[in-house]
Design an enzyme around this catalytic site. Sequence first.
Site, PDB file in Angstrom:
ATOM      1  CD  GLU A 287      -2.550   1.520   2.488  1.00 29.72           C
ATOM      2  OE1 GLU A 287      -3.451   2.353   2.480  1.00 29.72           O
ATOM      3  OE2 GLU A 287      -2.167   0.931   3.512  1.00 29.72           O
ATOM      4  CB  CYS A 321      -1.282   7.169   2.215  1.00 27.20           C
ATOM      5  SG  CYS A 321      -2.049   5.840   3.157  1.00 27.20           S
TER       6      CYS A 321
END
Length: 458
Positions: A287, A321
Amino acid sequence: MGVSKFVNEPLSDFTDPAIGDAFERALADVESSLGQDYPLIVGGRRVTTGAWINSMNPSQHDQLVGRVARAGPVEAEAAIGEAERAFEGWSRVPAAERARVLFRAAAIVRHRRHELSAVMVLEAGKTWPEADADTAEAIDFLDFYGREALLLGAEQPLVRHPGTDNELVYLPLGVGVAIPPWNFPLAIAMGLVSSSIAAGNTIIFKPSSLTPVIGARIVDVFEQAGLPPGVLNFLPGPGDTVGDYLVGHPRVRFITFTGSRAVGVHINELAAKVQPGQKWLKRVVAEMGGKDAIVVDSSADLDAAAAGIVASAFGFQGQKCSAASRVIVDSSVYERIVRDVADRAEALRVGPARQKDSGLGPVADGSQFRKVNEYVEIGRGEGRLVAGGESDDSTGYFIQPVVFADVSPRARLMQEEIFGPVLAITEARDFAHALEIANGTVYGLTGGVYARDPEKLL
């Protein structure tokens, strides 16, 4: 093994004086133990190397949170060997027993909740609510993956054919490497580690060098929960030496990673190369970054939109993020959103994460401080500064939340991941144009739409 339905762990209510007082006591207890040494843990043994990683408090950058032993390739090779030996036994442990370890770990984290959150306040610069939410998410991962282990370990449905006998069984892979980020040093690290353990794998845990002390506490939780030695090995060290050695090792079976796009791409490339003696293709779960957009339509509740934008952009100083870093607004409501977002950003209180009333704490370290300020200077040439722009690293790494308006969709501020409290706002002709801008980056992770029109929301 009967378990209740999964439910997310509730967040702490710090307006309750009893909870606030308990958290203050936890902070004082953690502060009383600052500066301790934390060894590597390899096969259950404590190992020091003579080299150390100094973890500093970003709110007070001369304060040592702890020293954590720094591993090298020798220790990495030893950890792989210990994990391989532990895999022989752990891979054969029934799923229900593995799940019990996770459920015990969840109970331990609940009991130590404020202690673990307090470590993140001091080591990661998380405000009280941000640290508490991190710990709650760590509990969620343990509870969720324990239940998933039970599901995968149960008899699996198959299509039966006359004259045949077949079955489906999920098998553990082997030795894995978990490389979590510094921004969710308990939750994401716990997720990467616990999912591997629940599946019957053994794991080498390489925490971020910015947050290794909370990493050591994770290993302590699993030891307290009864996890056998060697199943989880604690190996802090530099990414370009220890990290690359582990990722490229022929006997490592998989890598789980959360972090930047650049590092994730590097890990994927290195893991894809089949090394001499390697018998499999490694699996990589990565990720990576985001350049997340919030679209505000002309039909939106503008007060709700402004509040949501500020919460998303500046929670944990924008160091997520999933943080909103781009806002794309229909031209008919553009100036109103710019004004309201700027006013709300200016009202946020920046201060040491240790203080209960701080709305924003520090950014992670000096490198992060310099990077964000470089983007602020870039932004002065790319847009109209409507909020913030000031910073101070005299005692900690503090940056006032920054808002730029009138930024081109192709500008660096709209295209590059900054990972700090910097928000860029751009104007769209209409809803279709707004979606075109939102999709106009190499990143894809999260996003939001404020509108009252159901068709637009769909």
